[in-house]
Design a protein around this motif. Structure first.
Motif, PDB file in Angstrom:
ATOM      1  N   SER A 175       2.830   1.773  -0.024  1.00  0.00           N
ATOM      2  CA  SER A 175       4.059   2.139  -0.818  1.00  0.00           C
ATOM      3  C   SER A 175       4.604   0.894  -1.628  1.00  0.00           C
ATOM      4  O   SER A 175       4.743   1.006  -2.975  1.00  0.00           O
ATOM      5  CB  SER A 175       5.039   2.734   0.031  1.00  0.00           C
ATOM      6  N   GLN A 221       2.279   0.032  -4.598  1.00  0.00           N
ATOM      7  CA  GLN A 221       2.545   0.762  -5.669  1.00  0.00           C
ATOM      8  C   GLN A 221       4.130   0.504  -6.222  1.00  0.00           C
ATOM      9  O   GLN A 221       4.473   1.432  -7.232  1.00  0.00           O
ATOM     10  CB  GLN A 221       2.556   2.481  -5.532  1.00  0.00           C
ATOM     11  N   GLN A 275       3.582  15.977   0.033  1.00  0.00           N
ATOM     12  CA  GLN A 275       3.278  15.602  -1.405  1.00  0.00           C
ATOM     13  C   GLN A 275       3.432  14.048  -1.616  1.00  0.00           C
ATOM     14  O   GLN A 275       2.681  13.561  -2.303  1.00  0.00           O
ATOM     15  CB  GLN A 275       4.368  16.468  -2.342  1.00  0.00           C
ATOM     16  N   TRP A 276       4.346  13.529  -0.648  1.00  0.00           N
ATOM     17  CA  TRP A 276       4.547  12.073  -0.922  1.00  0.00           C
ATOM     18  C   TRP A 276       3.397  11.352  -0.400  1.00  0.00           C
ATOM     19  O   TRP A 276       2.673  10.354  -0.976  1.00  0.00           O
ATOM     20  CB  TRP A 276       5.818  11.556   0.011  1.00  0.00           C
ATOM     21  N   SER A 302       0.653  11.455  -2.981  1.00  0.00           N
ATOM     22  CA  SER A 302       0.905  10.482  -3.999  1.00  0.00           C
ATOM     23  C   SER A 302       0.465   9.091  -3.684  1.00  0.00           C
ATOM     24  O   SER A 302      -0.004   8.286  -4.613  1.00  0.00           O
ATOM     25  CB  SER A 302       2.308  10.441  -4.436  1.00  0.00           C
ATOM     26  N   PRO A 306      -4.109   9.702  -3.121  1.00  0.00           N
ATOM     27  CA  PRO A 306      -4.576  10.726  -3.883  1.00  0.00           C
ATOM     28  C   PRO A 306      -6.084  11.226  -3.503  1.00  0.00           C
ATOM     29  O   PRO A 306      -6.439  12.385  -3.802  1.00  0.00           O
ATOM     30  CB  PRO A 306      -4.589  10.425  -5.513  1.00  0.00           C
ATOM     31  N   ALA A 362      -5.806  13.763  -0.781  1.00  0.00           N
ATOM     32  CA  ALA A 362      -5.190  15.048  -1.063  1.00  0.00           C
ATOM     33  C   ALA A 362      -5.856  16.130  -1.185  1.00  0.00           C
ATOM     34  O   ALA A 362      -7.005  16.205  -1.533  1.00  0.00           O
ATOM     35  CB  ALA A 362      -4.062  14.759  -2.421  1.00  0.00           C
TER      36      ALA A 362
END
Length: 286
Positions: A88, A91, A276-277, A280, A283, A286
């Motif tokens: 995190s 990013q 969803q987090w 992100s 990816p 996912a």
């Protein structure tokens, strides 16, 4: 018991076709010679196997082969909490979004509650690497039982404490009797780091960390995150109280306080929000 064991990614040859991998955990060879450590390892394995909860990694098997103890647990496809926060930050997010961090804290509390109340087992080592996050957003705890005296002494002799004193409650540092409120304190540290991007100690040496924790001189959360929600500041302050009597009386009580905050702040939050987090951040998974 990280640091005292060897972990292997393995496949069960007797499992049905298509079954996924598991984690095989074994004591270090030199510790397998210490019968007291072996018996405590097996006792913890037995207690951990009684924990059937979505927020605790399942123990699938345990035992002893030719005097060497082992434990088999489920494999979690994901990352640990420290790795997630690092991704995190890479990013451009120095702290986790408040609802995400709080939801993680709620799940940790839910995993601790049956361990404390039903099995009588404390975690004792709630460091980020012992909190796993699946790519689907699930949260699972591993490595219960570090408060056990024999294992703690084995760890001390192996000089494995370096870098981990920051995740000890004051009573753990003093080697005093502990209860579930020690886990509440360390969960407060975990949440502080998620919400502030760092821990509440302003020092480099372990001696200084020791003194700051024992004196209750932690850095106020707003110094690291001036925009942190006022009610979350209060939750952190109560969890991190120097006196055990001033903390939440249980993981369940702390979890309820976090759940109340999440319901009031982000009523639309759901498990899919965290999924969803995670997507992100990763990816490709996912």
């Amino acid at each position: 018991m990280s640091g005292l064991t060897m972990l292997h990614r393995a496949l069960d040859p007797e499992a049905p076709a298509g079954s996924g991998p598991v984690v095989l955990k074994r004591l270090l060879p030199e510790l397998s010679m210490d019968r007291a450590v072996v018996e405590e390892f097996l006792d913890l394995a037995s207690l951990s196997a009684c924990l059937q909860h979505p927020n605790v990694v399942r123990v699938l098997d345990f035992g002893e082969v030719e005097g060497k103890p082992f434990l088999v647990r489920e494999w979690v496809e994901g990352k640990d909490l420290g790795q997630v926060q690092h991704m995190s930050q890479r990013q451009g997010l120095p702290t986790l979004p408040e609802p995400i961090a709080v939801s993680i804290g709620i799940d940790i509390c839910q995993g601790l509650q049956p361990a404390h109340q039903q099995v009588g087992l404390l975690h004792g080592e709630l460091i980020p690497s012992n909190v796993l996050m699946g790519y689907g957003g699930e949260v699972k705890l591993i490595e219960f039982g570090f408060n056990r005296w024999t294992l703690r002494e084995a760890w001390s002799k192996a000089r494995m404490f370096s870098g981990k004193l920051m995740y000890f409650a004051p009573e753990q540092l003093l080697k005093e009797p502990v209860d579930g409120r020690a886990d509440v304190y360390v969960l407060g540290l975990l949440l502080y780091k998620l919400l502030c991007g760092t821990l509440p100690m302003k020092c480099d040496s372990e001696f200084e960390i020791f003194n700051q924790v024992l004196e209750g001189q932690l850095v106020p959360a707003r110094q690291h995150n001036p925009f942190l929600d006022t009610d979350l500041v209060r939750i952190l302050e109560r969890a991190l109280a120097r006196s055990v009597d001033d903390r939440y009386p249980s993981a369940e009580a702390m979890g309820q306080a976090l759940a109340d905050w999440l319901k009031a702040d982000t009523p639309e939050f759901s498990a899919d929000t965290r999924k969803q987090w995670m997507a992100s951040l990763y990816p490709e998974r996912a």
